[in-house]
Write an enzyme that holds these catalytic residues in place. Structure first.
Site, PDB file in Angstrom:
ATOM      1  N   ASP A   9       0.827  -1.217   0.000  1.00  0.00           N
ATOM      2  CA  ASP A   9       0.000   0.000   0.000  1.00  0.00           C
ATOM      3  C   ASP A   9       0.858   1.262   0.000  1.00  0.00           C
ATOM      4  OD1 ASP A   9      -2.406  -1.439  -0.017  1.00  0.00           O
ATOM      5  OD2 ASP A   9      -2.287  -1.746   2.143  1.00  0.00           O
ATOM      6  N   LYS A  31      -0.201  -8.020  -2.899  1.00  0.00           N
ATOM      7  CA  LYS A  31      -1.553  -7.488  -3.090  1.00  0.00           C
ATOM      8  C   LYS A  31      -1.412  -6.008  -3.349  1.00  0.00           C
ATOM      9  CE  LYS A  31      -4.481  -6.469   0.325  1.00  0.00           C
ATOM     10  NZ  LYS A  31      -4.941  -5.121  -0.034  1.00  0.00           N
ATOM     11  N   LYS A  59     -11.567  -4.383  -4.632  1.00  0.00           N
ATOM     12  CA  LYS A  59     -12.815  -4.498  -3.854  1.00  0.00           C
ATOM     13  C   LYS A  59     -14.007  -4.113  -4.726  1.00  0.00           C
ATOM     14  CE  LYS A  59     -10.978  -4.254   0.775  1.00  0.00           C
ATOM     15  NZ  LYS A  59      -9.592  -3.836   0.546  1.00  0.00           N
ATOM     16  N   VAL A  63     -22.553  -2.875 -10.396  1.00  0.00           N
ATOM     17  CA  VAL A  63     -23.465  -3.695 -11.204  1.00  0.00           C
ATOM     18  C   VAL A  63     -22.613  -4.612 -12.089  1.00  0.00           C
ATOM     19  CG1 VAL A  63     -25.407  -2.102 -11.167  1.00  0.00           C
ATOM     20  CG2 VAL A  63     -23.612  -1.783 -12.863  1.00  0.00           C
ATOM     21  N   PRO A  64     -23.167  -5.785 -12.449  1.00  0.00           N
ATOM     22  CA  PRO A  64     -22.322  -6.787 -13.098  1.00  0.00           C
ATOM     23  C   PRO A  64     -21.559  -6.314 -14.335  1.00  0.00           C
ATOM     24  CG  PRO A  64     -24.365  -7.793 -12.391  1.00  0.00           C
ATOM     25  CD  PRO A  64     -24.499  -6.324 -12.115  1.00  0.00           C
ATOM     26  N   ILE A 168      -3.716  -8.257  10.632  1.00  0.00           N
ATOM     27  CA  ILE A 168      -2.709  -8.669  11.615  1.00  0.00           C
ATOM     28  C   ILE A 168      -1.705  -7.539  11.845  1.00  0.00           C
ATOM     29  CG2 ILE A 168      -0.706 -10.231  11.862  1.00  0.00           C
ATOM     30  CD1 ILE A 168      -2.850 -12.241  10.440  1.00  0.00           C
ATOM     31  N   ALA A 170      -0.749  -4.119  12.614  1.00  0.00           N
ATOM     32  CA  ALA A 170      -1.181  -2.722  12.749  1.00  0.00           C
ATOM     33  C   ALA A 170      -2.652  -2.576  13.147  1.00  0.00           C
ATOM     34  CB  ALA A 170      -0.903  -1.977  11.455  1.00  0.00           C
ATOM     35  N   GLN A 171      -3.517  -3.486  12.727  1.00  0.00           N
ATOM     36  CA  GLN A 171      -4.949  -3.393  13.070  1.00  0.00           C
ATOM     37  C   GLN A 171      -5.298  -4.168  14.341  1.00  0.00           C
ATOM     38  OE1 GLN A 171      -7.740  -3.973   9.787  1.00  0.00           O
ATOM     39  NE2 GLN A 171      -6.117  -3.551   8.320  1.00  0.00           N
TER      40      GLN A 171
HETATM   41  P1  BMP Z   1      -2.235  -3.416   7.066  1.00  0.00           P
HETATM   42  O1  BMP Z   1      -1.550  -4.765   7.371  1.00  0.00           O
HETATM   43  O2  BMP Z   1      -1.238  -2.321   6.808  1.00  0.00           O
HETATM   44  O3  BMP Z   1      -3.279  -3.056   8.043  1.00  0.00           O
HETATM   45  O4  BMP Z   1      -2.943  -3.597   5.640  1.00  0.00           O
HETATM   46  C1  BMP Z   1      -4.010  -4.460   5.446  1.00  0.00           C
HETATM   47  C2  BMP Z   1      -4.356  -4.593   3.980  1.00  0.00           C
HETATM   48  O5  BMP Z   1      -5.446  -5.498   3.856  1.00  0.00           O
HETATM   49  C3  BMP Z   1      -4.766  -3.313   3.275  1.00  0.00           C
HETATM   50  O6  BMP Z   1      -4.312  -3.375   1.937  1.00  0.00           O
HETATM   51  C4  BMP Z   1      -6.289  -3.354   3.294  1.00  0.00           C
HETATM   52  O7  BMP Z   1      -6.875  -2.729   2.174  1.00  0.00           O
HETATM   53  C5  BMP Z   1      -6.564  -4.860   3.227  1.00  0.00           C
HETATM   54  N1  BMP Z   1      -7.826  -5.261   3.888  1.00  0.00           N
HETATM   55  C6  BMP Z   1      -8.024  -5.015   5.229  1.00  0.00           C
HETATM   56  O8  BMP Z   1      -7.181  -4.443   5.935  1.00  0.00           O
HETATM   57  N2  BMP Z   1      -9.208  -5.435   5.793  1.00  0.00           N
HETATM   58  C7  BMP Z   1     -10.190  -6.043   5.082  1.00  0.00           C
HETATM   59  O9  BMP Z   1     -11.216  -6.395   5.651  1.00  0.00           O
HETATM   60  C8  BMP Z   1      -9.972  -6.283   3.717  1.00  0.00           C
HETATM   61  C9  BMP Z   1      -8.778  -5.878   3.133  1.00  0.00           C
HETATM   62  O10 BMP Z   1      -8.579  -6.117   1.858  1.00  0.00           O
END
Ligand code: BMP
Length: 214
Positions: A9, A31, A59, A63-64, A168, A170-171
């Site tokens: 990112d 990714k 993401k 619409v299709p 995993i 940072a979040q």
């Molecule tokens: P990071 O490990 O820096 O938090 O990044 C997580 C990555 O996963 C980001 O690219 C984010 O768009 C993606 N992502 C997410 O964090 N949560 C989701 O539910 C779906 C994701 O694609």
């Protein structure tokens, strides 16, 4: 073997390529998401795919006929997989899967976002979204490492369908997600580390230990 996917990112093309080159022997896939694609252009998918397979995290939720066009652009530029939003429904899933089939590529559906907001709406339907993605023929799910209980529930609902987990580090999510998932998606904890290569290697080893557990 469980997978380690690096979320690239970054917004600077050269920096992203430098990190990708530095880590391509350690991670299984890259990714790429809007920050990089919008800054560097869609050809960045192709450039990075020379190092390792790329998941285009667009993401997709439209619409299709529009979803089809978006996926087609990603696959034409050498993405090996795209990410769609499962909440957009089965008609969009099928449309994107049809394009993926022509390119021999994969489709992953998000069940609920790993962020807090993911609880508000998506979390109420994420098990159903997971089941629908499986019924529609999606190749995998993106499910939150930040909510292990939900992850377990999704795993029980979908059997052996592939699950990749973001969130995993940072979040706040933990590697225990790997008890229910087939791989993890990690971004900041690696690319913002003082030594991204060492950090990625440590992570690789930890992922490996989950791969060999009974
Ligand atoms: P990071 O490990 O820096 O938090 O990044 C997580 C990555 O996963 C980001 O690219 C984010 O768009 C993606 N992502 C997410 O964090 N949560 C989701 O539910 C779906 C994701 O694609």
């Amino acid at each position: 073997m469980k997978e380690l996917v690096l979320a690239l990112d970054l917004e600077d093309r050269r920096n992203a390529l430098k990190i990708a080159e530095n880590l391509s022997d350690i991670v299984d896939k890259f990714k790429v998401n809007y920050p990089l694609i919008l800054s560097a252009g869609v050809r960045i998918i192709s450039e990075i795919s020379e190092l390792k397979p790329v998941i285009a995290d667009l993401k997709i939720a439209d619409v299709p006929h529009i979803a089809t066009k978006i996926a087609e652009i990603a696959f034409r530029n050498d993405a090996k997989a795209v990410i769609i939003h499962g909440f957009a429904g089965s008609d969009m899933m099928r449309a994107v899967l049809n394009v993926a089939k022509r390119y021999d590529c994969e489709v992953y559906a998000v069940t609920e976002l790993s962020s807090e907001g993911g609880r508000e709406f998506m979390g109420k339907f994420s098990v159903e979204i997971a089941k629908l993605a499986k019924e529609s023929g999606c190749h995998g799910l993106i499910a939150p490492a930040t909510r292990i209980e939900k992850l377990k529930e999704i795993r029980e609902a979908i059997g052996d369908m592939k699950i990749l987990c973001p969130g995993i580090g940072a979040q706040g999510g933990s590697l225990d997600a790997l008890k229910f998932a087939d791989g993890i998606i990690v971004g900041r904890s690696v690319y913002m580390a003082d030594n991204p290569r060492e950090t990625a290697k440590e992570l690789r080893n930890l992922v490996q230990t989950y791969s060999t557990r009974p």
